[in-house]
Design a protein around this motif. Sequence first.
Motif, PDB file in Angstrom:
ATOM      1  N   VAL A  72      -8.845   1.820  -1.044  1.00  0.00           N
ATOM      2  CA  VAL A  72      -8.644   0.926   0.100  1.00  0.00           C
ATOM      3  C   VAL A  72      -8.339   1.818   1.294  1.00  0.00           C
ATOM      4  O   VAL A  72      -7.262   2.411   1.369  1.00  0.00           O
ATOM      5  CB  VAL A  72      -7.492  -0.070  -0.152  1.00  0.00           C
ATOM      6  CG1 VAL A  72      -7.297  -0.965   1.059  1.00  0.00           C
ATOM      7  CG2 VAL A  72      -7.745  -0.897  -1.396  1.00  0.00           C
ATOM      8  N   PHE A 127       3.996  -4.196  -0.308  1.00  0.00           N
ATOM      9  CA  PHE A 127       2.570  -3.973  -0.077  1.00  0.00           C
ATOM     10  C   PHE A 127       1.722  -4.537  -1.209  1.00  0.00           C
ATOM     11  O   PHE A 127       0.508  -4.371  -1.232  1.00  0.00           O
ATOM     12  CB  PHE A 127       2.272  -2.485   0.067  1.00  0.00           C
ATOM     13  CG  PHE A 127       2.801  -1.873   1.341  1.00  0.00           C
ATOM     14  CD1 PHE A 127       3.693  -2.542   2.154  1.00  0.00           C
ATOM     15  CD2 PHE A 127       2.404  -0.618   1.723  1.00  0.00           C
ATOM     16  CE1 PHE A 127       4.179  -1.985   3.315  1.00  0.00           C
ATOM     17  CE2 PHE A 127       2.875  -0.033   2.884  1.00  0.00           C
ATOM     18  CZ  PHE A 127       3.768  -0.723   3.682  1.00  0.00           C
ATOM     19  N   LYS A 129       0.960  -7.988  -3.976  1.00  0.00           N
ATOM     20  CA  LYS A 129       1.106  -9.433  -4.157  1.00  0.00           C
ATOM     21  C   LYS A 129       0.294  -9.851  -5.377  1.00  0.00           C
ATOM     22  O   LYS A 129      -0.828  -9.372  -5.579  1.00  0.00           O
ATOM     23  CB  LYS A 129       0.574 -10.150  -2.914  1.00  0.00           C
ATOM     24  CG  LYS A 129       0.732 -11.644  -2.947  1.00  0.00           C
ATOM     25  CD  LYS A 129      -0.038 -12.355  -1.835  1.00  0.00           C
ATOM     26  CE  LYS A 129       0.193 -11.805  -0.467  1.00  0.00           C
ATOM     27  NZ  LYS A 129      -0.506 -12.566   0.581  1.00  0.00           N
ATOM     28  N   GLN A 180      -3.113  -7.990  -5.431  1.00  0.00           N
ATOM     29  CA  GLN A 180      -3.613  -7.625  -4.108  1.00  0.00           C
ATOM     30  C   GLN A 180      -2.806  -6.445  -3.604  1.00  0.00           C
ATOM     31  O   GLN A 180      -1.580  -6.459  -3.642  1.00  0.00           O
ATOM     32  CB  GLN A 180      -3.491  -8.781  -3.129  1.00  0.00           C
ATOM     33  CG  GLN A 180      -3.964  -8.409  -1.725  1.00  0.00           C
ATOM     34  CD  GLN A 180      -3.831  -9.548  -0.746  1.00  0.00           C
ATOM     35  OE1 GLN A 180      -4.442 -10.595  -0.931  1.00  0.00           O
ATOM     36  NE2 GLN A 180      -3.024  -9.359   0.278  1.00  0.00           N
ATOM     37  N   GLN A 182      -2.396  -3.438  -0.359  1.00  0.00           N
ATOM     38  CA  GLN A 182      -2.695  -3.271   1.056  1.00  0.00           C
ATOM     39  C   GLN A 182      -2.238  -1.911   1.532  1.00  0.00           C
ATOM     40  O   GLN A 182      -1.407  -1.262   0.895  1.00  0.00           O
ATOM     41  CB  GLN A 182      -2.019  -4.360   1.889  1.00  0.00           C
ATOM     42  CG  GLN A 182      -0.519  -4.175   2.039  1.00  0.00           C
ATOM     43  CD  GLN A 182       0.122  -5.246   2.897  1.00  0.00           C
ATOM     44  OE1 GLN A 182      -0.184  -6.423   2.746  1.00  0.00           O
ATOM     45  NE2 GLN A 182       1.014  -4.839   3.778  1.00  0.00           N
ATOM     46  N   THR A 183      -2.792  -1.495   2.656  1.00  0.00           N
ATOM     47  CA  THR A 183      -2.335  -0.276   3.309  1.00  0.00           C
ATOM     48  C   THR A 183      -1.621  -0.680   4.589  1.00  0.00           C
ATOM     49  O   THR A 183      -2.108  -1.532   5.326  1.00  0.00           O
ATOM     50  CB  THR A 183      -3.508   0.661   3.647  1.00  0.00           C
ATOM     51  OG1 THR A 183      -4.397  -0.012   4.521  1.00  0.00           O
ATOM     52  CG2 THR A 183      -4.248   1.089   2.395  1.00  0.00           C
ATOM     53  N   GLY A 187      -1.094  -4.901   6.689  1.00  0.00           N
ATOM     54  CA  GLY A 187      -2.087  -5.272   5.692  1.00  0.00           C
ATOM     55  C   GLY A 187      -3.485  -5.356   6.252  1.00  0.00           C
ATOM     56  O   GLY A 187      -4.262  -6.232   5.884  1.00  0.00           O
ATOM     57  N   GLU A 189      -5.973  -3.463   5.707  1.00  0.00           N
ATOM     58  CA  GLU A 189      -6.964  -3.195   4.671  1.00  0.00           C
ATOM     59  C   GLU A 189      -6.371  -3.638   3.342  1.00  0.00           C
ATOM     60  O   GLU A 189      -5.269  -3.223   2.982  1.00  0.00           O
ATOM     61  CB  GLU A 189      -7.308  -1.706   4.620  1.00  0.00           C
ATOM     62  CG  GLU A 189      -7.923  -1.192   5.909  1.00  0.00           C
ATOM     63  CD  GLU A 189      -8.094   0.307   5.913  1.00  0.00           C
ATOM     64  OE1 GLU A 189      -9.197   0.760   6.236  1.00  0.00           O
ATOM     65  OE2 GLU A 189      -7.129   1.024   5.601  1.00  0.00           O
ATOM     66  N   THR A 190      -7.100  -4.481   2.628  1.00  0.00           N
ATOM     67  CA  THR A 190      -6.602  -4.971   1.351  1.00  0.00           C
ATOM     68  C   THR A 190      -7.679  -4.838   0.275  1.00  0.00           C
ATOM     69  O   THR A 190      -8.859  -4.681   0.575  1.00  0.00           O
ATOM     70  CB  THR A 190      -6.186  -6.459   1.424  1.00  0.00           C
ATOM     71  OG1 THR A 190      -7.327  -7.247   1.764  1.00  0.00           O
ATOM     72  CG2 THR A 190      -5.090  -6.677   2.450  1.00  0.00           C
TER      73      THR A 190
END
Length: 196
Positions: A72, A127, A129, A180, A182-183, A187, A189-190
Amino acid sequence: MKKAFKFGCGGIVALILLIVIVTSLGGEDSNESADKEKAPVTSSTSNEDSEEKSESSAKENGHVGIGEELIVGKVAFKVNSIEEVNEISASDGFMKYEPDAEGAVFLTVNVTVRNDGTELINTDSSFFKLISSNGAEYSPSTIIVADDKYFTYDGINPGLALTGNVVFEVPPGLTGLDLQVQTGFWGTETGIIKLN
């Protein structure tokens, strides 16, 4: 009579301009389609090449499972294992944590995060989910375990990785889960990793 003639000439001039514009636009489209027809068509020389391409594409688009890396942005995520437990013990053995909600269990997701970028990144359990097949979303548990087994806003330098646990309170036996990732805090980019 002269006014009608002037209007007629103006209309003819406008019509000619319209034809010139439409013709020039049509010419560009035909040139583009001719260029597309001239473009060489490439094909895989073997099934292995196409499988590798689809596997690489899948890993960048979130179609990975446990034990596979998901890229990601400039961060690689890998879920190593998941475990459902009734309580969590701190590494000192003195503190034990139980779920706050009645009938809940902890789902511990062991994750490795690698920084493939050129600057330090920060990561935290927030970060991550869980998303169930029916669309329910689960945020990480608010328990704070002061040891290195859990993600608590850690910095990761370029080229390095960090492994830790992310803990969720969920109903027991929950299936059809995706993680999920993310960066960054926002978030931007996920990606999705399939857990079961």
